[in-house]
Design a protein around this motif. Structure first.
Motif, PDB file in Angstrom:
ATOM      1  N   SER A 111      71.042  54.643  41.499  1.00 51.61           N
ATOM      2  CA  SER A 111      70.816  53.284  42.487  1.00 51.61           C
ATOM      3  C   SER A 111      69.479  52.867  41.903  1.00 51.61           C
ATOM      4  CB  SER A 111      70.382  53.779  44.044  1.00 51.61           C
ATOM      5  OG  SER A 111      70.353  52.698  44.626  1.00 51.61           O
ATOM      6  N   ASP A 112      69.313  51.519  41.696  1.00 57.22           N
ATOM      7  CA  ASP A 112      68.098  51.066  41.103  1.00 57.22           C
ATOM      8  C   ASP A 112      67.303  49.909  42.052  1.00 57.22           C
ATOM      9  OD1 ASP A 112      69.576  48.670  41.017  1.00 57.22           O
ATOM     10  OD2 ASP A 112      69.634  48.660  38.847  1.00 57.22           O
ATOM     11  N   GLY A 113      67.579  49.629  43.146  1.00 60.78           N
ATOM     12  CA  GLY A 113      67.033  48.665  44.121  1.00 60.78           C
ATOM     13  C   GLY A 113      67.958  47.721  44.215  1.00 60.78           C
ATOM     14  N   GLY A 114      68.462  47.176  43.013  1.00 54.34           N
ATOM     15  CA  GLY A 114      69.557  46.162  42.929  1.00 54.34           C
ATOM     16  C   GLY A 114      70.719  46.474  44.090  1.00 54.34           C
ATOM     17  N   ASP A 115      70.954  47.626  44.043  1.00 50.95           N
ATOM     18  CA  ASP A 115      72.236  47.900  44.748  1.00 50.95           C
ATOM     19  C   ASP A 115      71.785  47.639  46.396  1.00 50.95           C
ATOM     20  OD1 ASP A 115      73.513  48.599  42.725  1.00 50.95           O
ATOM     21  OD2 ASP A 115      72.252  50.535  42.753  1.00 50.95           O
ATOM     22  N   GLN A 116      70.493  47.985  46.726  1.00 53.78           N
ATOM     23  CA  GLN A 116      70.169  47.951  48.292  1.00 53.78           C
ATOM     24  C   GLN A 116      70.118  46.571  48.673  1.00 53.78           C
ATOM     25  OE1 GLN A 116      66.264  49.715  48.936  1.00 53.78           O
ATOM     26  NE2 GLN A 116      66.648  49.792  51.354  1.00 53.78           N
ATOM     27  N   ILE A 117      69.421  45.913  47.612  1.00 55.10           N
ATOM     28  CA  ILE A 117      69.472  44.213  48.087  1.00 55.10           C
ATOM     29  C   ILE A 117      70.556  43.754  47.984  1.00 55.10           C
ATOM     30  CG2 ILE A 117      68.878  43.474  45.735  1.00 55.10           C
ATOM     31  CD1 ILE A 117      67.170  42.162  48.860  1.00 55.10           C
ATOM     32  N   ALA A 118      71.600  44.154  47.133  1.00 49.70           N
ATOM     33  CA  ALA A 118      73.059  43.427  47.051  1.00 49.70           C
ATOM     34  C   ALA A 118      73.727  43.863  48.377  1.00 49.70           C
ATOM     35  CB  ALA A 118      73.653  43.986  45.748  1.00 49.70           C
ATOM     36  N   LEU A 119      73.668  45.247  48.867  1.00 49.65           N
ATOM     37  CA  LEU A 119      73.965  45.444  50.084  1.00 49.65           C
ATOM     38  C   LEU A 119      73.580  44.520  51.423  1.00 49.65           C
ATOM     39  CD1 LEU A 119      75.753  46.980  52.035  1.00 49.65           C
ATOM     40  CD2 LEU A 119      73.878  48.755  52.104  1.00 49.65           C
ATOM     41  N   ILE A 120      72.327  44.383  51.303  1.00 54.12           N
ATOM     42  CA  ILE A 120      71.825  43.470  52.382  1.00 54.12           C
ATOM     43  C   ILE A 120      72.211  42.211  52.617  1.00 54.12           C
ATOM     44  CG2 ILE A 120      69.580  42.531  53.183  1.00 54.12           C
ATOM     45  CD1 ILE A 120      68.321  45.245  52.252  1.00 54.12           C
ATOM     46  N   LEU A 121      72.116  41.535  51.205  1.00 51.57           N
ATOM     47  CA  LEU A 121      72.690  40.236  51.054  1.00 51.57           C
ATOM     48  C   LEU A 121      74.062  40.130  51.383  1.00 51.57           C
ATOM     49  CD1 LEU A 121      70.758  38.981  47.943  1.00 51.57           C
ATOM     50  CD2 LEU A 121      70.083  38.536  50.193  1.00 51.57           C
ATOM     51  N   SER A 122      75.051  40.920  51.001  1.00 53.03           N
ATOM     52  CA  SER A 122      76.541  40.786  51.300  1.00 53.03           C
ATOM     53  C   SER A 122      76.674  40.900  52.684  1.00 53.03           C
ATOM     54  CB  SER A 122      77.199  41.772  50.472  1.00 53.03           C
ATOM     55  OG  SER A 122      76.751  43.155  50.806  1.00 53.03           O
ATOM     56  N   MET A 123      75.913  42.002  53.401  1.00 53.65           N
ATOM     57  CA  MET A 123      76.162  41.913  54.874  1.00 53.65           C
ATOM     58  C   MET A 123      75.642  40.437  55.263  1.00 53.65           C
ATOM     59  SD  MET A 123      77.082  44.873  55.802  1.00 53.65           S
ATOM     60  CE  MET A 123      76.576  45.204  57.390  1.00 53.65           C
ATOM     61  N   LEU A 124      74.608  39.950  55.024  1.00 55.67           N
ATOM     62  CA  LEU A 124      74.199  38.493  55.623  1.00 55.67           C
ATOM     63  C   LEU A 124      75.091  37.619  55.281  1.00 55.67           C
ATOM     64  CD1 LEU A 124      70.295  38.786  55.252  1.00 55.67           C
ATOM     65  CD2 LEU A 124      71.596  39.229  57.190  1.00 55.67           C
ATOM     66  N   PHE A 125      75.722  37.690  54.377  1.00 57.46           N
ATOM     67  CA  PHE A 125      76.661  36.549  53.686  1.00 57.46           C
ATOM     68  C   PHE A 125      77.876  36.544  54.614  1.00 57.46           C
ATOM     69  CE2 PHE A 125      74.962  36.595  49.173  1.00 57.46           C
ATOM     70  CZ  PHE A 125      74.151  35.273  49.542  1.00 57.46           C
TER      71      PHE A 125
END
Length: 319
Positions: A111-125
């Motif tokens: 995990s590089d941090g991009g996976d975390q923000i991708a998860l947050i954004l996909s949840m908000l989307f």
């Protein structure tokens, strides 16, 4: 009626572009990383995929540690993410997108941090996507939102995109402020350490261009301080006039592209770029192709057309 809308219609190709960028970032992580790289023991953290507690629902746990099964599961996730990125049926692909991103965040060892923000954004989307009536998220939004259910979904979707914008503002604010207590960031030398790091430094083909810059005092200072200014400007983007938001968006996209080029963090760069376009473009805006203005026809009727039959002026971003 359009004049009675209290919030902008959320179903535009701007949020569609953001979904595609986020999905492509995660797909790239899976597609270009081997099973042995993605799933391996990590000191202190243990074995991956971790399948205890909440992480046991991740899709990679279905393989039960079998390397062949993990490989097939990985490519199945890539396929799902490519369908999401294509824009097909957002209301059907929204939940699989969020589930795959959760599985990646919880289940891989790199995990590089991009996976975390991708998860947050996909949840908000999920908020706009579950009510999106379009076949493709590249299509124009519906002209009429007359039914009560559609209005509720529209309000819910608009609220979700507002949360995306607030989330991105907070991420950029934290990214800037968290660096300030460290001497290397305020004295302008941080990028020398990052650029010469064996793991995150410039790749061999780029190093001959980066090394002379970071070896010069003002060069390394600018490489260190300019990202801080970009981050704090993006944190304040919602307070800026729209014409300045376009400027800071361009700077932010160039900044993340540079991170991808220099550090190889492409999944992080694409996820942040997805959130960035939602943050900086106007609510309810759509990206359109700018049309070439034709010369006037000398034989045309000089009487101007009525408003009802006039064509909307083309622009780069319309709302």
């Amino acid at each position: 009626m359009a004049g009675e809308r209290l919030v902008a219609v959320p179903w535009t190709n701007v949020y569609g572009l953001a979904r595609s960028l986020v999905a492509l970032g995660t797909a790239g992580t899976l597609a270009f990383s081997s099973v042995d790289t993605l799933f391996r023991p990590v000191a202190v953290a243990g074995d991956f995929p971790s399948c205890s507690g909440a992480t046991s629902v991740a899709v990679f746990c279905l393989a039960d540690g079998d390397r062949t099964g993990l490989g097939w599961t990985k490519w199945l996730c890539v396929l799902v993410l490519l369908v999401v990125a294509s824009g097909w049926r957002p209301r059907f692909t929204a939940l699989p997108h969020a589930y795959v991103n959760y599985s990646v965040f919880a289940g891989i060892a790199i995990s590089d941090g991009g996976d975390q923000i991708a998860l947050i954004l996909s949840m908000l989307f999920l908020f706009p996507a579950l009510g999106d009536p379009r076949r493709w998220h590249w299509q124009a939004p519906p002209l009429q939102i007359d039914s009560p259910a559609r209005r509720i979904w529209g309000f819910t979707g608009a609220s979700g995109l507002v949360m995306v914008r607030l989330q991105m503002s907070f991420v950029y604010f934290n990214a800037c402020v968290a660096k300030l207590p460290h001497a290397e960031w305020y004295d302008g030398t941080a990028m020398w350490y990052w650029s010469t790091n064996s793991s995150f430094g410039a790749p061999p083909w780029l190093d001959p261009m980066v090394r002379p810059v970071v070896s010069f005092s003002w060069g390394v200072a600018l490489m260190t301080w300019v990202p801080l200014f970009i981050e704090i400007a993006l944190a304040a983007a919602l307070l800026l006039p729209q014409r300045l938001r376009y400027t800071v968006m361009s700077a932010g996209l160039l900044f993340h592209f540079s991170i991808g080029m220099m550090m190889g963090l492409w999944s992080f760069a694409l996820a942040m770029a997805g959130g960035l376009v939602v943050l900086c473009l106007p609510a309810g805006a759509a990206i359109t192709r700018r049309r070439t203005k034709l010369p006037p026809d000398p034989h045309a009727d000089p009487t101007p057309p009525s408003v009802e039959h006039s064509e909307a002026r083309a622009s780069g971003v319309s709302s």
